[in-house]
Scaffold this motif. Structure first.
Motif, PDB file in Angstrom:
ATOM      1  N   GLY A   1       6.091  -1.775  61.607  1.00  0.00           N
ATOM      2  CA  GLY A   1       7.108  -2.991  61.441  1.00  0.00           C
ATOM      3  C   GLY A   1       7.282  -3.015  59.689  1.00  0.00           C
ATOM      4  N   ARG A   2       6.692  -2.033  58.993  1.00  0.00           N
ATOM      5  CA  ARG A   2       6.918  -2.182  57.675  1.00  0.00           C
ATOM      6  C   ARG A   2       8.191  -1.131  57.139  1.00  0.00           C
ATOM      7  N   SER A   3       8.817  -1.196  55.830  1.00  0.00           N
ATOM      8  CA  SER A   3       9.678  -0.665  55.704  1.00  0.00           C
ATOM      9  C   SER A   3       9.371   0.965  55.160  1.00  0.00           C
ATOM     10  N   LYS A   4      10.169   1.675  55.544  1.00  0.00           N
ATOM     11  CA  LYS A   4       9.830   3.270  55.209  1.00  0.00           C
ATOM     12  C   LYS A   4      10.531   3.609  53.913  1.00  0.00           C
ATOM     13  N   TRP A   5      11.945   3.386  53.691  1.00  0.00           N
ATOM     14  CA  TRP A   5      12.615   3.445  52.908  1.00  0.00           C
ATOM     15  C   TRP A   5      13.955   2.799  52.726  1.00  0.00           C
ATOM     16  N   ARG A   6      14.609   2.826  51.645  1.00  0.00           N
ATOM     17  CA  ARG A   6      15.653   1.767  51.337  1.00  0.00           C
ATOM     18  C   ARG A   6      16.783   2.570  50.559  1.00  0.00           C
ATOM     19  N   ALA A   7      18.076   2.580  50.868  1.00  0.00           N
ATOM     20  CA  ALA A   7      19.133   3.084  49.870  1.00  0.00           C
ATOM     21  C   ALA A   7      20.122   1.955  49.609  1.00  0.00           C
ATOM     22  N   ALA A   8      20.323   1.813  48.517  1.00  0.00           N
ATOM     23  CA  ALA A   8      21.375   0.906  48.001  1.00  0.00           C
ATOM     24  C   ALA A   8      22.744   1.552  48.045  1.00  0.00           C
ATOM     25  N   ALA A   9      23.376   0.590  48.214  1.00  0.00           N
ATOM     26  CA  ALA A   9      25.034   0.965  48.417  1.00  0.00           C
ATOM     27  C   ALA A   9      25.699   1.170  46.949  1.00  0.00           C
ATOM     28  N   PRO A  10      26.469   2.011  46.876  1.00  0.00           N
ATOM     29  CA  PRO A  10      26.970   2.032  45.702  1.00  0.00           C
ATOM     30  C   PRO A  10      27.637   0.622  45.057  1.00  0.00           C
ATOM     31  N   ALA A  11      27.961   0.592  43.705  1.00  0.00           N
ATOM     32  CA  ALA A  11      28.408  -0.690  43.130  1.00  0.00           C
ATOM     33  C   ALA A  11      29.545  -1.232  43.681  1.00  0.00           C
ATOM     34  N   GLY A  12      29.599  -2.510  44.050  1.00  0.00           N
ATOM     35  CA  GLY A  12      30.911  -3.246  44.855  1.00  0.00           C
ATOM     36  C   GLY A  12      30.996  -2.600  46.052  1.00  0.00           C
ATOM     37  N   GLN A  13      30.108  -2.066  46.888  1.00  0.00           N
ATOM     38  CA  GLN A  13      30.309  -1.416  48.371  1.00  0.00           C
ATOM     39  C   GLN A  13      29.292  -2.020  49.197  1.00  0.00           C
ATOM     40  N   THR A  14      29.633  -1.931  50.369  1.00  0.00           N
ATOM     41  CA  THR A  14      28.587  -2.335  51.341  1.00  0.00           C
ATOM     42  C   THR A  14      28.609  -1.048  52.298  1.00  0.00           C
ATOM     43  N   LEU A  15      27.230  -1.005  52.956  1.00  0.00           N
ATOM     44  CA  LEU A  15      26.909   0.086  53.914  1.00  0.00           C
ATOM     45  C   LEU A  15      26.453  -0.527  55.221  1.00  0.00           C
ATOM     46  N   MET A  16      27.131   0.056  56.391  1.00  0.00           N
ATOM     47  CA  MET A  16      26.644  -0.471  57.840  1.00  0.00           C
ATOM     48  C   MET A  16      26.237   0.702  58.339  1.00  0.00           C
ATOM     49  N   PRO A  17      25.075   0.827  58.950  1.00  0.00           N
ATOM     50  CA  PRO A  17      24.445   1.950  59.539  1.00  0.00           C
ATOM     51  C   PRO A  17      24.996   2.261  61.105  1.00  0.00           C
ATOM     52  N   LEU A  18      25.535   3.289  61.368  1.00  0.00           N
ATOM     53  CA  LEU A  18      26.014   3.691  62.578  1.00  0.00           C
ATOM     54  C   LEU A  18      25.016   4.226  63.542  1.00  0.00           C
ATOM     55  N   ARG A  19      24.365   5.559  62.975  1.00  0.00           N
ATOM     56  CA  ARG A  19      23.556   6.162  63.926  1.00  0.00           C
ATOM     57  C   ARG A  19      22.630   6.937  63.126  1.00  0.00           C
ATOM     58  N   VAL A  20      21.606   7.610  63.663  1.00  0.00           N
ATOM     59  CA  VAL A  20      20.815   8.521  63.035  1.00  0.00           C
ATOM     60  C   VAL A  20      21.165   9.866  63.482  1.00  0.00           C
ATOM     61  N   GLU A  21      21.400  11.097  62.680  1.00  0.00           N
ATOM     62  CA  GLU A  21      21.764  12.442  63.354  1.00  0.00           C
ATOM     63  C   GLU A  21      21.156  13.491  62.484  1.00  0.00           C
ATOM     64  N   GLY A  22      20.271  14.079  63.047  1.00  0.00           N
ATOM     65  CA  GLY A  22      19.778  15.240  62.178  1.00  0.00           C
ATOM     66  C   GLY A  22      18.565  14.818  60.999  1.00  0.00           C
ATOM     67  N   GLY A  23      18.025  13.578  61.161  1.00  0.00           N
ATOM     68  CA  GLY A  23      17.255  13.021  60.159  1.00  0.00           C
ATOM     69  C   GLY A  23      17.870  12.191  59.202  1.00  0.00           C
ATOM     70  N   ARG A  24      19.319  12.061  59.202  1.00  0.00           N
ATOM     71  CA  ARG A  24      19.946  11.120  58.227  1.00  0.00           C
ATOM     72  C   ARG A  24      20.746  10.165  59.024  1.00  0.00           C
ATOM     73  N   ALA A  25      20.799   9.100  58.114  1.00  0.00           N
ATOM     74  CA  ALA A  25      21.603   7.815  58.709  1.00  0.00           C
ATOM     75  C   ALA A  25      22.893   8.054  58.401  1.00  0.00           C
ATOM     76  N   ALA A  26      23.847   7.744  59.279  1.00  0.00           N
ATOM     77  CA  ALA A  26      25.230   7.745  59.034  1.00  0.00           C
ATOM     78  C   ALA A  26      25.826   6.328  58.927  1.00  0.00           C
ATOM     79  N   ASP A  27      26.352   6.349  57.626  1.00  0.00           N
ATOM     80  CA  ASP A  27      26.944   4.712  57.686  1.00  0.00           C
ATOM     81  C   ASP A  27      28.399   4.973  57.249  1.00  0.00           C
TER      82      ASP A  27
END
Length: 69
Positions: free
Chosen positions: A24-50
């Protein structure tokens, strides 16, 4: 998961956070670029598609975030 958007310097932004499902602990965090928001879609090939959005009705683009980015 996406964090709740917040206003920073008059622009809305957030982050994407990955969690370890066993602890239940966080593993990693990726901040959105300034003035933008990220919404995750799925994980593919070890990468999160947003979807990266810049305000209402503005350009949206797909991005990929790798663990530790």
């Amino acid at each position: 998961m996406a964090t709740k958007p917040e206003f920073v310097d008059k622009d809305m932004t957030n982050a994407v956070v990955a969690f370890d499902l066993n602890t239940g602990r966080s593993k990693w965090r990726a901040a959105a670029p300034a003035g933008q928001t990220l919404m995750p879609l799925r994980v593919e090939g070890g990468r999160a598609a947003d979807v990266c959005e810049r305000g209402h009705g503005r350009l949206q683009r797909l991005t990929a975030v790798a663990p530790g980015d």
